[in-house]
Design a protein around this motif. Structure first.
Motif, PDB file in Angstrom:
ATOM      1  N   MET A 113       0.834  -1.202   0.000  1.00 23.73           N
ATOM      2  CA  MET A 113       0.000   0.000   0.000  1.00 23.73           C
ATOM      3  C   MET A 113       0.873   1.257   0.000  1.00 23.73           C
ATOM      4  O   MET A 113       0.604   2.219  -0.735  1.00 23.73           O
ATOM      5  CB  MET A 113      -0.908   0.003   1.218  1.00 23.73           C
ATOM      6  CG  MET A 113      -1.852   1.182   1.292  1.00 23.73           C
ATOM      7  SD  MET A 113      -2.721   1.211   2.874  1.00 23.73           S
ATOM      8  CE  MET A 113      -1.343   1.509   3.994  1.00 23.73           C
ATOM      9  N   VAL A 114       1.935   1.269   0.802  1.00 22.82           N
ATOM     10  CA  VAL A 114       2.833   2.425   0.848  1.00 22.82           C
ATOM     11  C   VAL A 114       3.482   2.652  -0.510  1.00 22.82           C
ATOM     12  O   VAL A 114       3.593   3.790  -0.991  1.00 22.82           O
ATOM     13  CB  VAL A 114       3.903   2.232   1.947  1.00 22.82           C
ATOM     14  CG1 VAL A 114       4.965   3.324   1.852  1.00 22.82           C
ATOM     15  CG2 VAL A 114       3.262   2.236   3.317  1.00 22.82           C
ATOM     16  N   GLY A 116       2.230   1.779  -3.367  1.00 21.94           N
ATOM     17  CA  GLY A 116       1.190   2.292  -4.255  1.00 21.94           C
ATOM     18  C   GLY A 116       1.000   3.788  -4.110  1.00 21.94           C
ATOM     19  O   GLY A 116       0.824   4.509  -5.098  1.00 21.94           O
ATOM     20  N   VAL A 117       1.080   4.271  -2.869  1.00 27.10           N
ATOM     21  CA  VAL A 117       0.889   5.707  -2.621  1.00 27.10           C
ATOM     22  C   VAL A 117       2.113   6.511  -3.042  1.00 27.10           C
ATOM     23  O   VAL A 117       2.013   7.528  -3.728  1.00 27.10           O
ATOM     24  CB  VAL A 117       0.576   5.949  -1.130  1.00 27.10           C
ATOM     25  CG1 VAL A 117       0.556   7.446  -0.817  1.00 27.10           C
ATOM     26  CG2 VAL A 117      -0.764   5.325  -0.764  1.00 27.10           C
ATOM     27  N   VAL A 118       3.304   6.042  -2.645  1.00 29.45           N
ATOM     28  CA  VAL A 118       4.532   6.811  -2.851  1.00 29.45           C
ATOM     29  C   VAL A 118       5.056   6.696  -4.282  1.00 29.45           C
ATOM     30  O   VAL A 118       5.452   7.683  -4.902  1.00 29.45           O
ATOM     31  CB  VAL A 118       5.617   6.365  -1.848  1.00 29.45           C
ATOM     32  CG1 VAL A 118       6.933   7.080  -2.128  1.00 29.45           C
ATOM     33  CG2 VAL A 118       5.163   6.636  -0.428  1.00 29.45           C
ATOM     34  N   HIS A 121       1.627   6.682  -7.015  1.00 32.66           N
ATOM     35  CA  HIS A 121       0.758   7.854  -6.817  1.00 32.66           C
ATOM     36  C   HIS A 121      -0.721   7.485  -6.858  1.00 32.66           C
ATOM     37  O   HIS A 121      -1.535   8.186  -7.463  1.00 32.66           O
ATOM     38  CB  HIS A 121       1.059   8.934  -7.869  1.00 32.66           C
ATOM     39  CG  HIS A 121       2.508   9.312  -7.924  1.00 32.66           C
ATOM     40  ND1 HIS A 121       3.152   9.979  -6.899  1.00 32.66           N
ATOM     41  CD2 HIS A 121       3.456   9.085  -8.891  1.00 32.66           C
ATOM     42  CE1 HIS A 121       4.429  10.157  -7.225  1.00 32.66           C
ATOM     43  NE2 HIS A 121       4.641   9.635  -8.418  1.00 32.66           N
ATOM     44  N   GLU A 122      -1.056   6.383  -6.183  1.00 34.46           N
ATOM     45  CA  GLU A 122      -2.442   5.963  -6.125  1.00 34.46           C
ATOM     46  C   GLU A 122      -3.209   6.826  -5.125  1.00 34.46           C
ATOM     47  O   GLU A 122      -2.627   7.447  -4.234  1.00 34.46           O
ATOM     48  CB  GLU A 122      -2.535   4.486  -5.724  1.00 34.46           C
ATOM     49  CG  GLU A 122      -1.934   3.557  -6.765  1.00 34.46           C
ATOM     50  CD  GLU A 122      -1.974   2.096  -6.333  1.00 34.46           C
ATOM     51  OE1 GLU A 122      -2.296   1.839  -5.149  1.00 34.46           O
ATOM     52  OE2 GLU A 122      -1.675   1.210  -7.155  1.00 34.46           O
ATOM     53  N   ARG A 123      -4.516   6.839  -5.273  1.00 29.84           N
ATOM     54  CA  ARG A 123      -5.367   7.644  -4.402  1.00 29.84           C
ATOM     55  C   ARG A 123      -5.220   7.187  -2.947  1.00 29.84           C
ATOM     56  O   ARG A 123      -5.193   6.002  -2.658  1.00 29.84           O
ATOM     57  CB  ARG A 123      -6.830   7.484  -4.837  1.00 29.84           C
ATOM     58  CG  ARG A 123      -7.833   8.221  -3.956  1.00 29.84           C
ATOM     59  CD  ARG A 123      -9.247   7.931  -4.424  1.00 29.84           C
ATOM     60  NE  ARG A 123      -9.562   6.505  -4.348  1.00 29.84           N
ATOM     61  CZ  ARG A 123      -9.995   5.910  -3.245  1.00 29.84           C
ATOM     62  NH1 ARG A 123     -10.126   6.595  -2.115  1.00 29.84           N
ATOM     63  NH2 ARG A 123     -10.280   4.613  -3.254  1.00 29.84           N
ATOM     64  N   THR A 124      -5.123   8.158  -2.057  1.00 28.82           N
ATOM     65  CA  THR A 124      -4.982   7.861  -0.636  1.00 28.82           C
ATOM     66  C   THR A 124      -6.273   8.218   0.086  1.00 28.82           C
ATOM     67  O   THR A 124      -6.716   9.364   0.056  1.00 28.82           O
ATOM     68  CB  THR A 124      -3.830   8.668  -0.017  1.00 28.82           C
ATOM     69  OG1 THR A 124      -2.642   8.440  -0.768  1.00 28.82           O
ATOM     70  CG2 THR A 124      -3.606   8.254   1.421  1.00 28.82           C
ATOM     71  N   SER A 125      -6.869   7.243   0.744  1.00 26.78           N
ATOM     72  CA  SER A 125      -8.073   7.491   1.517  1.00 26.78           C
ATOM     73  C   SER A 125      -7.708   7.711   2.978  1.00 26.78           C
ATOM     74  O   SER A 125      -6.562   7.505   3.393  1.00 26.78           O
ATOM     75  CB  SER A 125      -9.035   6.308   1.397  1.00 26.78           C
ATOM     76  OG  SER A 125      -8.478   5.170   2.041  1.00 26.78           O
ATOM     77  N   HIS A 128      -6.469   4.563   4.481  1.00 26.88           N
ATOM     78  CA  HIS A 128      -5.082   4.290   4.109  1.00 26.88           C
ATOM     79  C   HIS A 128      -4.131   5.008   5.067  1.00 26.88           C
ATOM     80  O   HIS A 128      -3.142   4.428   5.547  1.00 26.88           O
ATOM     81  CB  HIS A 128      -4.809   4.751   2.688  1.00 26.88           C
ATOM     82  CG  HIS A 128      -5.240   3.765   1.652  1.00 26.88           C
ATOM     83  ND1 HIS A 128      -5.151   4.005   0.305  1.00 26.88           N
ATOM     84  CD2 HIS A 128      -5.770   2.516   1.756  1.00 26.88           C
ATOM     85  CE1 HIS A 128      -5.611   2.972  -0.366  1.00 26.88           C
ATOM     86  NE2 HIS A 128      -5.993   2.055   0.494  1.00 26.88           N
ATOM     87  N   LEU A 129      -4.410   6.266   5.335  1.00 30.75           N
ATOM     88  CA  LEU A 129      -3.554   7.044   6.226  1.00 30.75           C
ATOM     89  C   LEU A 129      -3.586   6.471   7.637  1.00 30.75           C
ATOM     90  O   LEU A 129      -2.551   6.409   8.320  1.00 30.75           O
ATOM     91  CB  LEU A 129      -4.012   8.508   6.230  1.00 30.75           C
ATOM     92  CG  LEU A 129      -3.857   9.257   4.896  1.00 30.75           C
ATOM     93  CD1 LEU A 129      -4.429  10.663   5.013  1.00 30.75           C
ATOM     94  CD2 LEU A 129      -2.394   9.313   4.474  1.00 30.75           C
TER      95      LEU A 129
END
Length: 306
Positions: A113-114, A116-118, A121-125, A128-129
Motif C-alpha cells: 500500500m505504501v 502504491g501511494v509513494v 501515486h495511487e489515491r490515498t483514503s 489508508h492514512l
C-alpha cells in the motif's frame, strides 16, 4: 458465487495454506545452512519450471522478454528480491523466528500500500492514512519489545512488496516470470551449492535419504502453490483474494507460538494488534471501493446516474 469463483477460492485457500505450512517443511531441514538450502531450492525450482514451461509451450514469451534489456533487468532485480525474501524466511524458520515471519507476511500488504501511494501515486483514503500510521506505530512498539527493529519482518515485507511492484511491470504470466527469475539465479545458486558442499554439515556430506527427498522436492513445493494461486488470481475478485492472503501469517503465528513455543509477551502482542488493526482498515477500504465500483458499473450510484 459462480462455479468459477468457487473454484478460484478453493485454489486460493489451498495455495495460501501450502505457503503457510511450508514453515513445517523447512523446519525439517533446519540443521542445514539457510543459504545452502535456498541454493538447492532455486536449482530444483529451475528444473521444475523448465518442465512446466515445456509442457505449456510458454518458452517464446520468456525468451523474448530475456532478449529485451529493460524487461530482463527487471526480471533480474525481481529475482534478487525473491532470493532475499526466500533466504530471510528460511533463515528465520531455521533460527526460531517463526513469529517474526508471521509479522513480515502481515506487514507485506501494508508495504504494498505504501508503495502504491509513494511510487505509483495511487489515491490515498483516510483509512489508508490510518493504516500507515498504525503500521508505523506497530514498528515502534515491536522495536521496544524485541530490543531491536524487527529486521526479519521488515526485510520480508519490503522485499515482497518491491517484488510485487516489479512483477506488475513485467509483461509475463506469473509462471513465466518465476521461470525467468529462477533461470537467472540458477548459476549463482549452483556456485553456492558447490562452495558449501565442501563444508562440514553440508547437505551432500551429512544429509540422510529423508533429507535428500525433502531437498529435491523444494522445487515442486515452490511451483505447486504458485500454480494454484494463478488459478485463483484469474477467477477471484481482488476484494476477496486480498483477505485470503492473511491465511499464511496466521498459520505461521499459530505454529511459532503454540507449536514451536516461541514467546509472545504482552507488548509484542500489542504490536501485532496494531498491525491487525491496520490490515482491517485497508480491508474495509478495499471492500468499500470494490462495492462502489460494482454499483457504478451497474448504474446504481448517483454519480453513475448523472
Amino acid at each position: 458465487m459462480t462455479d468459477e469463483t468457487s473454484r478460484g477460492v478453493r485454489a486460493g485457500i489451498a495455495a495460501y495454506t501450502i505457503w503457510g505450512l511450508l514453515t513445517v517443511y523447512w523446519k525439517q531441514l533446519e540443521d542445514f545452512d539457510p543459504f545452502e538450502l535456498v541454493g538447492w531450492r532455486i536449482a530444483c525450482a529451475a528444473v521444475v519450471m523448465a518442465v512446466i514451461m515445456t509442457a505449456t509451450r510458454s518458452w517464446p514469451p520468456l525468451v523474448a522478454a530475456l532478449r529485451d534489456r529493460t524487461t530482463s533487468s527487471r526480471l533480474l532485480l525481481a529475482a534478487l528480491l525473491l532470493a532475499a525474501n526466500w533466504t530471510s524466511y528460511v533463515w528465520a524458520v531455521s533460527n526460531d523466528h517463526v513469529i517474526e515471519t508471521a509479522l513480515g507476511y502481515f506487514m507485506a500488504p501494508l508495504g504494498t500500500m505504501v508503495i502504491g501511494v509513494v511510487v505509483l501515486h495511487e489515491r490515498t483514503s483516510r483509512l489508508h492514512l490510518v493504516a500507515i500510521a498504525l503500521a508505523a506505530l506497530a514498528v515502534v512498539v515491536l522495536t521496544m519489545s524485541y530490543g531491536r527493529p524487527p529486521y526479519v519482518a521488515l526485510v520480508m515485507a519490503s522485499t515482497w512488496s518491491l517484488y510485487g511492484l516489479l512483477k506488475r511491470r513485467v509483461a509475463l504470466t506469473g509462471i513465466e516470470s518465476l521461470a525467468g527469475e529462477t533461470f537467472l539465479l540458477t548459476i549463482p545458486a549452483i556456485v553456492v551449492i558447490l562452495v558449501m558442499a565442501t563444508r562440514d554439515g553440508s547437505i551432500p556430506s551429512s544429509a540422510t535419504d529423508r533429507d535428500w527427498v525433502l531437498v529435491l522436492l523444494t522445487g515442486l513445493v515452490t511451483a505447486v502453490p504458485l500454480m494454484l494461486f494463478a488459478v485463483a488470481a484469474q477467477r477471484v475478485p481482488f476484494g476477496l483474494l486480498g483477505p485470503l492472503q492473511y491465511i499464511v501469517p496466521t498459520i505461521n503465528l499459530v505454529l511459532g507460538w503454540f507449536v514451536y513455543g516461541e514467546t509472545m509477551p504482552a507488548d509484542r502482542l500489542v504490536g501485532f494488534a496494531l498491525v491487525w488493526a491496520a490490515l482491517v482498515a485497508i480491508t474495509v477500504d478495499r471492500v468499500r471501493s470494490t462495492r462502489h465500483d460494482r454499483l457504478v458499473d451497474a448504474g446504481l450510484t448517483p454519480t453513475a446516474r448523472g
